[in-house]
Design an enzyme around this catalytic site. Structure first.
Site, PDB file in Angstrom:
ATOM      1  N   ASP A   1      43.885  66.400  54.217  1.00 45.80           N
ATOM      2  CA  ASP A   1      44.355  66.227  52.253  1.00 45.80           C
ATOM      3  C   ASP A   1      43.935  65.856  51.164  1.00 45.80           C
ATOM      4  O   ASP A   1      42.468  65.556  51.685  1.00 45.80           O
ATOM      5  CB  ASP A   1      45.276  64.895  53.228  1.00 45.80           C
ATOM      6  N   LEU A  26      33.893  77.775  70.497  1.00 47.43           N
ATOM      7  CA  LEU A  26      35.199  76.272  69.724  1.00 47.43           C
ATOM      8  C   LEU A  26      36.339  77.425  69.902  1.00 47.43           C
ATOM      9  O   LEU A  26      36.976  78.423  69.261  1.00 47.43           O
ATOM     10  CB  LEU A  26      34.617  76.011  68.812  1.00 47.43           C
ATOM     11  N   HIS A  54      43.258  73.769  46.665  1.00 44.81           N
ATOM     12  CA  HIS A  54      43.452  74.187  47.856  1.00 44.81           C
ATOM     13  C   HIS A  54      42.158  75.627  48.225  1.00 44.81           C
ATOM     14  O   HIS A  54      41.524  74.992  49.179  1.00 44.81           O
ATOM     15  CB  HIS A  54      44.164  75.063  47.951  1.00 44.81           C
ATOM     16  N   GLU A  84      57.376  71.435  55.899  1.00 45.97           N
ATOM     17  CA  GLU A  84      58.249  70.734  55.250  1.00 45.97           C
ATOM     18  C   GLU A  84      57.483  70.752  53.963  1.00 45.97           C
ATOM     19  O   GLU A  84      58.078  70.732  52.524  1.00 45.97           O
ATOM     20  CB  GLU A  84      58.216  69.042  55.061  1.00 45.97           C
ATOM     21  N   GLY A 140      45.122  68.396  46.170  1.00 51.03           N
ATOM     22  CA  GLY A 140      46.153  68.487  45.226  1.00 51.03           C
ATOM     23  C   GLY A 140      45.526  67.412  44.287  1.00 51.03           C
ATOM     24  O   GLY A 140      45.361  67.965  42.824  1.00 51.03           O
ATOM     25  N   ARG A 141      45.457  66.291  44.517  1.00 50.99           N
ATOM     26  CA  ARG A 141      44.630  64.909  43.544  1.00 50.99           C
ATOM     27  C   ARG A 141      43.583  65.497  43.182  1.00 50.99           C
ATOM     28  O   ARG A 141      42.929  64.804  42.381  1.00 50.99           O
ATOM     29  CB  ARG A 141      44.732  63.842  44.612  1.00 50.99           C
TER      30      ARG A 141
HETATM   31  C1  IPE Z   1      50.479  67.197  55.575  1.00 53.94           C
HETATM   32  O1  IPE Z   1      50.071  67.089  54.202  1.00 53.94           O
HETATM   33  C2  IPE Z   1      50.589  68.364  55.921  1.00 53.94           C
HETATM   34  C3  IPE Z   1      49.198  69.632  55.356  1.00 53.94           C
HETATM   35  C4  IPE Z   1      47.939  68.547  55.631  1.00 53.94           C
HETATM   36  C5  IPE Z   1      49.005  70.594  55.571  1.00 53.94           C
HETATM   37  P1  IPE Z   1      51.975  66.208  53.170  1.00 53.94           P
HETATM   38  O2  IPE Z   1      50.419  65.878  51.834  1.00 53.94           O
HETATM   39  O3  IPE Z   1      52.039  67.946  52.701  1.00 53.94           O
HETATM   40  O4  IPE Z   1      52.207  65.207  53.392  1.00 53.94           O
HETATM   41  P2  IPE Z   1      52.745  64.241  53.110  1.00 53.94           P
HETATM   42  O5  IPE Z   1      54.419  65.115  52.091  1.00 53.94           O
HETATM   43  O6  IPE Z   1      52.356  63.926  52.234  1.00 53.94           O
HETATM   44  O7  IPE Z   1      53.559  63.079  53.727  1.00 53.94           O
HETATM   45  C1  IPE Z   2      46.830  68.752  51.615  1.00 49.90           C
HETATM   46  O1  IPE Z   2      46.322  68.626  50.257  1.00 49.90           O
HETATM   47  C2  IPE Z   2      47.006  70.435  51.471  1.00 49.90           C
HETATM   48  C3  IPE Z   2      48.619  71.173  51.870  1.00 49.90           C
HETATM   49  C4  IPE Z   2      49.499  70.244  51.738  1.00 49.90           C
HETATM   50  C5  IPE Z   2      48.490  72.679  51.752  1.00 49.90           C
HETATM   51  P1  IPE Z   2      47.794  67.988  49.426  1.00 49.90           P
HETATM   52  O2  IPE Z   2      47.783  69.323  48.498  1.00 49.90           O
HETATM   53  O3  IPE Z   2      48.905  67.143  50.438  1.00 49.90           O
HETATM   54  O4  IPE Z   2      47.201  67.258  48.213  1.00 49.90           O
HETATM   55  P2  IPE Z   2      47.652  65.637  46.677  1.00 49.90           P
HETATM   56  O5  IPE Z   2      47.635  64.814  48.847  1.00 49.90           O
HETATM   57  O6  IPE Z   2      48.681  66.474  46.984  1.00 49.90           O
HETATM   58  O7  IPE Z   2      46.568  65.235  46.812  1.00 49.90           O
HETATM   59 MG    MG Z   3      49.426  65.916  50.314  1.00 52.00          MG
END
Ligand code: IPE
Ligand code: IPE
Ligand code: MG
Length: 254
Positions: free
Chosen positions: A32, A143, A49, A79, A35-36
């Site tokens: 996770d 693995l 990504h 989701e 995006g940030r």
């Molecule tokens: C969970 O992260 C899904 C993945 C890392 C693939 P999200 O960023 O989608 O989750 P929420 O929406 O913050 O709970």
């Molecule tokens: C996790 O990073 C990757 C996916 C869910 C595909 P995010 O895209 O959720 O990054 P944030 O949480 O928006 O920073």
């Molecule tokens: Mg996220």
């Protein structure tokens, strides 16, 4: 469990070098913060990504070095279809490209690749690239790398229930035969032990529909690092935390 003494040489600094103990057999990671990471740098989210793919490569290498047997990475949730089409398409493209570019490395490092989750909503070219890599790496044993893609823990459970119901309906299975072992065999992770260690990076403290059944007794670790910055040291810190946990499974504390 693999003995950590076997892997002292692979540790990057002295912090864990003298420590005995065990590494988990199976580590599950919610990747996770991509995006940030990008937004903080004024870049489009997809760049986060893309950088995340480098962290995947580092983490897979680290797990091989450490003798981890199973690694499950959450890459796209059931989701995540709610995101803008451009981002969804970018993630589909990245999966396809990564499978293609990493196939050689998987072969060289004896990595078996499996993708868990739904296939029915993925485009045929994405499904074809998954099937090709799964087929080519099926007999690799060092693995097992599970990529959770269009994966949701609840969706996985519902699909298992449907499978069991249809076997009962056809007379193939008696209701009394349904137990936890049989249920686990109907999940996408059939044959894979439950993760002992669950890591979610980027300071978000929730499970977000990842391995709902399998994480019942996992140790949970929430490092602050955004996924594109995740290093072997972050992995070692999480393993270090795991090694200090007293895993009771309901028993009285010692
Ligand atoms: C969970 O992260 C899904 C993945 C890392 C693939 P999200 O960023 O989608 O989750 P929420 O929406 O913050 O709970
Ligand atoms: C996790 O990073 C990757 C996916 C869910 C595909 P995010 O895209 O959720 O990054 P944030 O949480 O928006 O920073
Ligand atoms: Mg996220």
């Amino acid at each position: 469990m693999t003995n950590l003494s076997l892997i002292h040489d692979s540790l990057t600094d002295g912090r864990y070098g003298k420590m005995g103990g065990q590494v988990p057999t199976h580590i599950a990671i919610v990747m996770d913060g991509n995006g940030r990471w990008a937004t903080q740098r004024g870049m489009p989210r997809i760049m986060g990504h893309q950088k995340g793919v480098d962290a995947v490569r580092r983490t897979v290498e680290a797990c091989i070095d450490l003798g981890i047997r199973y690694l499950t990475l959450y890459a796209f949730s059931t989701e995540n279809w709610r995101r803008p089409l451009e981002e969804v398409n970018g993630l589909m493209f990245l999966l396809k490209r990564t499978l293609k570019t990493e196939l050689k490395t998987f072969e060289e490092n004896n990595v078996c690749l499996k993708v868990i989750g739904r296939r029915d909503r993925l485009a045929p070219d994405v499904v074809a690239s998954i099937e090709q890599v799964e087929h080519q790496t099926a007999s690799n044993t060092a693995l097992t790398l599970q990529i959770a893609f269009d994966y949701g823990g609840r969706d996985e459970i519902v699909r298992a229930v449907r499978q069991i119901a249809s076997r009962v309906k056809s007379g193939d299975l008696a209701i009394d035969e349904i137990d936890e072992t049989l249920f686990a065999q109907c999940l996408d992770t059939a044959g894979v032990p439950d993760p002992e260690l669950f890591i979610r990076v980027s300071s978000v403290l929730r499970i977000s529909n990842f391995l709902t059944w399998q994480t019942t007794y996992s140790e949970l670790v929430f490092p602050e690092t955004y996924w594109p910055d995740f290093t072997k040291d972050d992995l070692l810190s999480a393993i270090h935390h795991f090694q200090k946990c007293e895993r009771r499974f309901g028993r009285a504390a010692s």
